[in-house]
Design an enzyme around this catalytic site. Structure first.
Site, PDB file in Angstrom:
ATOM      1  N   LEU A  55      -1.239 -21.498  26.361  1.00  0.00           N
ATOM      2  CA  LEU A  55      -0.067 -21.544  27.244  1.00  0.00           C
ATOM      3  C   LEU A  55      -0.469 -21.415  28.712  1.00  0.00           C
ATOM      4  CD1 LEU A  55       2.403 -19.285  25.213  1.00  0.00           C
ATOM      5  CD2 LEU A  55       2.412 -21.776  25.359  1.00  0.00           C
ATOM      6  N   GLY A 108      -4.979 -16.756  32.554  1.00  0.00           N
ATOM      7  CA  GLY A 108      -4.729 -15.704  33.543  1.00  0.00           C
ATOM      8  C   GLY A 108      -6.019 -15.315  34.235  1.00  0.00           C
ATOM      9  N   ASN A 153      -7.589 -12.417  33.958  1.00  0.00           N
ATOM     10  CA  ASN A 153      -8.478 -11.670  33.066  1.00  0.00           C
ATOM     11  C   ASN A 153      -8.585 -12.252  31.663  1.00  0.00           C
ATOM     12  OD1 ASN A 153      -8.698  -9.924  35.222  1.00  0.00           O
ATOM     13  ND2 ASN A 153      -7.258  -8.435  34.407  1.00  0.00           N
ATOM     14  N   GLY A 154      -7.748 -13.211  31.335  1.00  0.00           N
ATOM     15  CA  GLY A 154      -7.827 -13.732  29.975  1.00  0.00           C
ATOM     16  C   GLY A 154      -6.854 -14.857  29.717  1.00  0.00           C
ATOM     17  N   VAL A 162      -3.895 -17.074  27.525  1.00  0.00           N
ATOM     18  CA  VAL A 162      -2.637 -16.825  26.842  1.00  0.00           C
ATOM     19  C   VAL A 162      -2.424 -17.938  25.819  1.00  0.00           C
ATOM     20  CG1 VAL A 162      -0.153 -16.462  27.145  1.00  0.00           C
ATOM     21  CG2 VAL A 162      -1.717 -15.811  28.981  1.00  0.00           C
ATOM     22  N   ASP A 170      -0.006 -10.155  43.175  1.00  0.00           N
ATOM     23  CA  ASP A 170      -0.300 -11.542  42.800  1.00  0.00           C
ATOM     24  C   ASP A 170       1.003 -12.315  42.594  1.00  0.00           C
ATOM     25  OD1 ASP A 170      -2.292 -13.481  42.438  1.00  0.00           O
ATOM     26  OD2 ASP A 170      -2.294 -13.235  40.250  1.00  0.00           O
TER      27      ASP A 170
END
Ligand code: I85
Length: 356
Positions: free
Chosen positions: A30, A33, A35-36, A38, A146
């Site tokens: 999806l 981000g 840090n990781g 989705v 952010d």
């Protein structure tokens, strides 16, 4: 517990059981981000669709999850359903199951609309929703840091969708606990800078709100390079000196209230910039349902500059990064140089200072 902020679903202890006991994880990405990534996932029990954020366990990831969990009591912040801590390929991962926001990004939705022009009143409604989220965060001493279009998502397609803020990857607690826990001053005499590092993290969010509001009202950002270069020296100078304009014809019919609010939010001096309370109290936000229904150029401009949108987004990402670094470096006046009258009295008391 503070009765003003009932904390719903406040669970920061991740489940250690395998997430796959409860969810089917798909390969459908999806988004990515800070840090990781989705991905889409489905509850085994209900079949319902959710969004799963996969983070490698680090101090930073823990802070992201912790701060996001603290914020989920707000209707305009993406909800967290479950958090797991699982080992995956020898890495400890934090797995955050969130409600699935199916309505897509804010500006995509405005750009894709077919039902007539986006109006100033709709822009005010959107800004009000974002401000509710930011006020909630600032009231519990969290700066998001952010705030950008990609992190504003609609829960559903169509008119029933609720706009929500996501990604706490850069969020920061704005209260310095260290100083408060080791008091070595009498509270009556303490200079604000000692209680300090309130810093400028919250004002960074307000600047971002100003940029988002500007784009909502015209379809292009307040500061942009004319020559397609990412960031030109000219643009840097314009940002530093706060030189933006409300060009015609796009701003011709936009209300003075809206322009005044933008000016308050895009003040280059972070100490003079509006706080979220001032923004919320402005007429344009507090009486958003009475803002004139003036048709805007936003939809048309977003459509026309569609191919430039990725660049606008990258630009905003870069500015936010610069702002986080710069504001971290702005130092309060050192205590020795402070001319606070209470502090001066305190200085005269050379006798052994009372400790608390
Ligand atoms: N649903 N910044 C841009 C997404 N539901 N998205 C981003 N950081 C996050 C992705 C990259 C935001 O923390 C992000 C985060 C969390 C989400 C998130 C959370 C919950 C979604 C990075 C969707 C979605 C689902 C179905 C359909 C559609 C989107 O993204 C679409 F409308 F596009 F078709």
């Amino acid at each position: 517990m503070n009765p003003i902020h009932p904390v719903k679903n406040y669970s920061i202890v991740p489940k250690k059981t395998p997430i796959t006991d409860d969810y089917d994880i798909t390969k459908q990405v999806l988004g990515l981000g800070i840090n990781g990534k989705v991905v889409e996932c489905f509850s085994k029990r209900s079949g319902e669709k959710f969004a799963l954020k996969i983070l490698i366990e680090t101090e930073k990831a823990r802070r992201e999850v912790f701060l996001h969990c603290r914020a989920v009591g707000c209707r305009h912040i993406v909800g967290i359903i479950d958090v797991y801590e699982n080992k995956y390929h020898n890495n400890t991962c934090l797995l955050v199951v969130m409600e699935c926001m199916e309505g897509g990004e804010l500006f995509q939705r405005i750009q894709e609309r077919t039902d007539g022009a986006f109006t100033e009143r709709e822009a005010a409604q959107v800004m009000h929703e974002i401000c509710v989220a930011v006020k909630y965060l600032h009231d519990i001493n969290i700066a998001h840091r952010d705030l950008k279009p990609e992190n504003l998502l609609y829960s559903k397609k169509g008119v029933m969708g609720v706009l929500k803020l996501t990604d706490f990857g850069f969020a920061k607690e704005t209260i310095n606990k260290g100083t408060l826990q080791t008091p070595c001053y009498t509270p009556y005499y303490v200079a604000p800078e000692v209680l300090g590092p309130e810093k400028y993290d919250k004002s960074c969010d307000i600047w971002s709100l100003g940029v988002i509001m500007y784009i909502l009202l015209c379809g292009f950002p307040p500061f942009y390079s004319n020559h397609g270069l990412a960031i030109s020296p000219g643009m840097k100078k314009r940002i530093r000196t706060g030189q933006f304009t409300f060009p015609l014809p796009e701003w011709q019919n936009v209300s003075q209230d809206a322009k005044d609010l933008i000016n308050g939010m895009l003040n280059i001096d972070p100490t003079k910039r509006f706080t979220i309370d001032q923004v919320m109290m402005s007429r344009w936000i507090s009486q958003y349902s009475e803002v004139p229904q003036t048709p805007l150029f936003t939809h048309k401009m977003l459509k026309e500059s569609e191919e430039m949108w990725p660049e606008v987004q990258e630009e905003m990402t870069r500015s936010l990064a610069t702002m986080r670094v710069d504001y971290d470096q702005i130092q309060m006046k050192p205590l020795e140089k402070s001319n606070n009258s209470l502090l001066n009295k305190r200085r005269k008391k050379t006798a052994s200072p009372k400790k608390v």
